[in-house]
Write a protein that holds these residues in place. Structure first.
Motif, PDB file in Angstrom:
ATOM      1  N   LEU A 159     -54.113 -23.667  32.654  1.00 51.34           N
ATOM      2  CA  LEU A 159     -54.912 -24.574  33.496  1.00 51.34           C
ATOM      3  C   LEU A 159     -53.960 -25.423  34.343  1.00 51.34           C
ATOM      4  O   LEU A 159     -54.185 -25.629  35.543  1.00 51.34           O
ATOM      5  N   HIS A 160     -52.882 -25.873  33.729  1.00 51.58           N
ATOM      6  CA  HIS A 160     -51.823 -26.629  34.428  1.00 51.58           C
ATOM      7  C   HIS A 160     -51.203 -25.770  35.538  1.00 51.58           C
ATOM      8  O   HIS A 160     -50.991 -26.243  36.665  1.00 51.58           O
ATOM      9  N   VAL A 161     -50.932 -24.499  35.238  1.00 53.02           N
ATOM     10  CA  VAL A 161     -50.380 -23.549  36.225  1.00 53.02           C
ATOM     11  C   VAL A 161     -51.321 -23.436  37.421  1.00 53.02           C
ATOM     12  O   VAL A 161     -50.891 -23.489  38.584  1.00 53.02           O
ATOM     13  N   GLU A 162     -52.617 -23.299  37.109  1.00 52.56           N
ATOM     14  CA  GLU A 162     -53.624 -23.180  38.163  1.00 52.56           C
ATOM     15  C   GLU A 162     -53.665 -24.444  39.029  1.00 52.56           C
ATOM     16  O   GLU A 162     -53.717 -24.358  40.265  1.00 52.56           O
ATOM     17  N   LYS A 163     -53.627 -25.590  38.402  1.00 49.47           N
ATOM     18  CA  LYS A 163     -53.696 -26.855  39.157  1.00 49.47           C
ATOM     19  C   LYS A 163     -52.453 -27.072  40.019  1.00 49.47           C
ATOM     20  O   LYS A 163     -52.510 -27.776  41.030  1.00 49.47           O
ATOM     21  N   LYS A 164     -51.344 -26.485  39.607  1.00 57.02           N
ATOM     22  CA  LYS A 164     -50.100 -26.579  40.378  1.00 57.02           C
ATOM     23  C   LYS A 164     -50.041 -25.524  41.479  1.00 57.02           C
ATOM     24  O   LYS A 164     -49.043 -25.394  42.184  1.00 57.02           O
ATOM     25  N   ASN A 165     -51.107 -24.720  41.586  1.00 58.89           N
ATOM     26  CA  ASN A 165     -51.221 -23.704  42.635  1.00 58.89           C
ATOM     27  C   ASN A 165     -50.292 -22.499  42.431  1.00 58.89           C
ATOM     28  O   ASN A 165     -49.758 -21.937  43.385  1.00 58.89           O
ATOM     29  N   TYR A 166     -50.121 -22.137  41.173  1.00 63.37           N
ATOM     30  CA  TYR A 166     -49.356 -20.933  40.825  1.00 63.37           C
ATOM     31  C   TYR A 166     -50.271 -19.931  40.137  1.00 63.37           C
ATOM     32  O   TYR A 166     -51.356 -20.287  39.666  1.00 63.37           O
ATOM     33  N   VAL A 167     -49.785 -18.682  40.068  1.00 64.61           N
ATOM     34  CA  VAL A 167     -50.458 -17.664  39.257  1.00 64.61           C
ATOM     35  C   VAL A 167     -49.463 -17.117  38.236  1.00 64.61           C
ATOM     36  O   VAL A 167     -48.265 -17.003  38.509  1.00 64.61           O
ATOM     37  N   ALA A 168     -49.997 -16.786  37.057  1.00 59.82           N
ATOM     38  CA  ALA A 168     -49.165 -16.190  36.012  1.00 59.82           C
ATOM     39  C   ALA A 168     -48.971 -14.712  36.319  1.00 59.82           C
ATOM     40  O   ALA A 168     -49.932 -14.005  36.602  1.00 59.82           O
ATOM     41  N   VAL A 169     -47.725 -14.275  36.301  1.00 55.57           N
ATOM     42  CA  VAL A 169     -47.404 -12.844  36.439  1.00 55.57           C
ATOM     43  C   VAL A 169     -46.522 -12.469  35.248  1.00 55.57           C
ATOM     44  O   VAL A 169     -45.602 -13.207  34.902  1.00 55.57           O
ATOM     45  N   ASP A 170     -46.822 -11.355  34.607  1.00 53.98           N
ATOM     46  CA  ASP A 170     -46.057 -10.870  33.459  1.00 53.98           C
ATOM     47  C   ASP A 170     -46.216 -11.785  32.248  1.00 53.98           C
ATOM     48  O   ASP A 170     -45.293 -11.939  31.455  1.00 53.98           O
ATOM     49  N   PHE A 171     -47.398 -12.390  32.076  1.00 52.42           N
ATOM     50  CA  PHE A 171     -47.668 -13.137  30.852  1.00 52.42           C
ATOM     51  C   PHE A 171     -48.306 -12.194  29.846  1.00 52.42           C
ATOM     52  O   PHE A 171     -49.293 -11.522  30.146  1.00 52.42           O
ATOM     53  N   TYR A 172     -47.733 -12.122  28.657  1.00 50.37           N
ATOM     54  CA  TYR A 172     -48.249 -11.239  27.599  1.00 50.37           C
ATOM     55  C   TYR A 172     -47.857 -11.832  26.249  1.00 50.37           C
ATOM     56  O   TYR A 172     -47.320 -12.940  26.188  1.00 50.37           O
ATOM     57  N   ASP A 173     -48.145 -11.129  25.149  1.00 49.89           N
ATOM     58  CA  ASP A 173     -47.866 -11.725  23.835  1.00 49.89           C
ATOM     59  C   ASP A 173     -46.371 -11.910  23.570  1.00 49.89           C
ATOM     60  O   ASP A 173     -45.988 -12.690  22.693  1.00 49.89           O
ATOM     61  N   GLY A 174     -45.519 -11.246  24.368  1.00 52.30           N
ATOM     62  CA  GLY A 174     -44.076 -11.463  24.276  1.00 52.30           C
ATOM     63  C   GLY A 174     -43.640 -12.790  24.899  1.00 52.30           C
ATOM     64  O   GLY A 174     -42.497 -13.210  24.738  1.00 52.30           O
ATOM     65  N   SER A 175     -44.560 -13.454  25.600  1.00 49.06           N
ATOM     66  CA  SER A 175     -44.276 -14.769  26.201  1.00 49.06           C
ATOM     67  C   SER A 175     -44.738 -15.909  25.292  1.00 49.06           C
ATOM     68  O   SER A 175     -44.673 -17.070  25.673  1.00 49.06           O
ATOM     69  N   ILE A 176     -45.240 -15.548  24.092  1.00 48.81           N
ATOM     70  CA  ILE A 176     -45.802 -16.549  23.183  1.00 48.81           C
ATOM     71  C   ILE A 176     -44.887 -16.705  21.967  1.00 48.81           C
ATOM     72  O   ILE A 176     -44.559 -15.717  21.298  1.00 48.81           O
ATOM     73  N   LEU A 177     -44.478 -17.948  21.709  1.00 46.97           N
ATOM     74  CA  LEU A 177     -43.680 -18.269  20.525  1.00 46.97           C
ATOM     75  C   LEU A 177     -44.545 -19.103  19.584  1.00 46.97           C
ATOM     76  O   LEU A 177     -45.205 -20.047  20.029  1.00 46.97           O
ATOM     77  N   TYR A 178     -44.515 -18.754  18.294  1.00 42.40           N
ATOM     78  CA  TYR A 178     -45.318 -19.514  17.324  1.00 42.40           C
ATOM     79  C   TYR A 178     -44.447 -19.999  16.181  1.00 42.40           C
ATOM     80  O   TYR A 178     -43.714 -19.219  15.566  1.00 42.40           O
ATOM     81  N   ASP A 179     -44.506 -21.299  15.935  1.00 43.92           N
ATOM     82  CA  ASP A 179     -43.800 -21.926  14.826  1.00 43.92           C
ATOM     83  C   ASP A 179     -44.765 -21.959  13.636  1.00 43.92           C
ATOM     84  O   ASP A 179     -45.696 -22.768  13.604  1.00 43.92           O
TER      85      ASP A 179
END
Length: 299
Positions: A159-179
């Motif tokens: 949502l922050h990305v959208e408000k900053k006027n960007y689009v996500a490219v190449d976002f997938y589960d490899g872009s997610i880190l979980y502690d």
């Protein structure tokens, strides 16, 4: 492997296509781990100095999995600096520093004690999905409330990305880190996110086809907030459902959230939510009902 060079840095060893000078790395601390199997042309290190850990992302070396030119990897890494600065957010890994060295370029981030949900180097499919030590498998065993909180972090960032006027490219589960210890989710690898307007000039864009919308395969298509709505819905199916099997049978989180995710991944763009914001509003309403239901069952 033919034609490869073994590089040793302290207690850590890895292979490259040819020798490369990493003397500069010593000033940042002792290397305690390496991530050398990305196909992006980057190689990454965990370093520790005076009890503080950092994550170093570097381009310039010829990694085994990368078939392109090191100069292109360097250019992409340099370009990503402004992305990490413009899109700085509590749910994004934090960029601390960046610098040029003789044969490459480096970025330094705060270390985050999370595990990558698509750790293909340690748990290639099918082990990703069924090995008890796989981060993805362990994530899928988490209670629904934990996974909903994790997805909320992912959606809030986009949502922050959208408000900053960007689009996500190449976002997938490899872009997610979980502690897993503290139940915190962070996003990494936003290097290919694009400022709007962005037109698909490649045909098949970068990314994992498991999470990509039809327009990300179509030359000349506009990549916009509706594209990211699809991306968010696909991630929801990855983390709460059967990934590409989007049947209700494989879904863990109730009918109302299922309907929201299903609308997000409509092949026909006109039938999706118009923005990540609209999607997130609908998701939150359904999510709140789901949490209330879980709490009712508990009591």
């Amino acid at each position: 492997m033919n034609g490869s060079q073994v590089i040793s840095l302290g207690s850590v060893s890895f292979q490259l296509k040819e020798k490369h000078d990493f003397e500069w790395l010593k000033s940042l601390g002792d290397v305690f781990c390496v991530f050398d199997e990305q196909d992006s042309g980057n190689i990454c290190f965990g370093v520790e100095k005076n009890g503080t850990k950092r994550f170093v992302k570097y381009a310039g070396a010829k990694t085994l999995e990368y078939s392109g030119h090191p100069e292109d990897a360097i250019a992409r890494l340099k370009r990503s600096i402004s992305l990490y600065q413009d899109l700085n957010h509590p749910h994004l890994i934090n960029l601390l520093d960046y610098f040029e060295v003789e044969n490459g370029y480096g970025l330094v981030f705060d270390w985050f004690n999370g595990e990558c949900l698509h750790s293909h180097w340690s748990f290639p499919p099918p082990h990703k999905y069924n090995h008890p030590d796989s981060p993805f498998y362990r994530y899928k065993q988490l209670p629904i409330a934990y996974r909903l909180a994790s997805l909320k972090s992912i959606f809030e960032f986009h949502l922050h990305v959208e408000k900053k006027n960007y689009v996500a490219v190449d976002f997938y589960d490899g872009s997610i880190l979980y502690d897993f210890k503290n139940n915190i989710t962070k996003i990494c690898d936003i290097d290919l996110y694009m400022a709007k307007p962005f037109i698909n000039t490649m045909g098949r864009l970068w990314g994992s086809s498991r999470f990509m919308s039809p327009e990300e395969f179509k030359l000349g298509a506009e990549i916009d907030e509706k594209t990211n709505v699809f991306n968010m819905g696909a991630i929801a199916f990855g983390l709460l459902g059967g990934e590409l099997d989007r049947s209700f049978l494989k879904w863990d989180a109730g009918h109302e959230l299922y309907e929201v995710a299903l609308k997000a991944v409509e092949e026909d763009r006109s039938r999706r939510y118009s923005s990540v914001e609209d999607f997130f509003i609908a998701w939150n309403i359904a999510s709140k009902k789901m949490i209330e239901l879980i709490n009712t069952i508990k009591h």
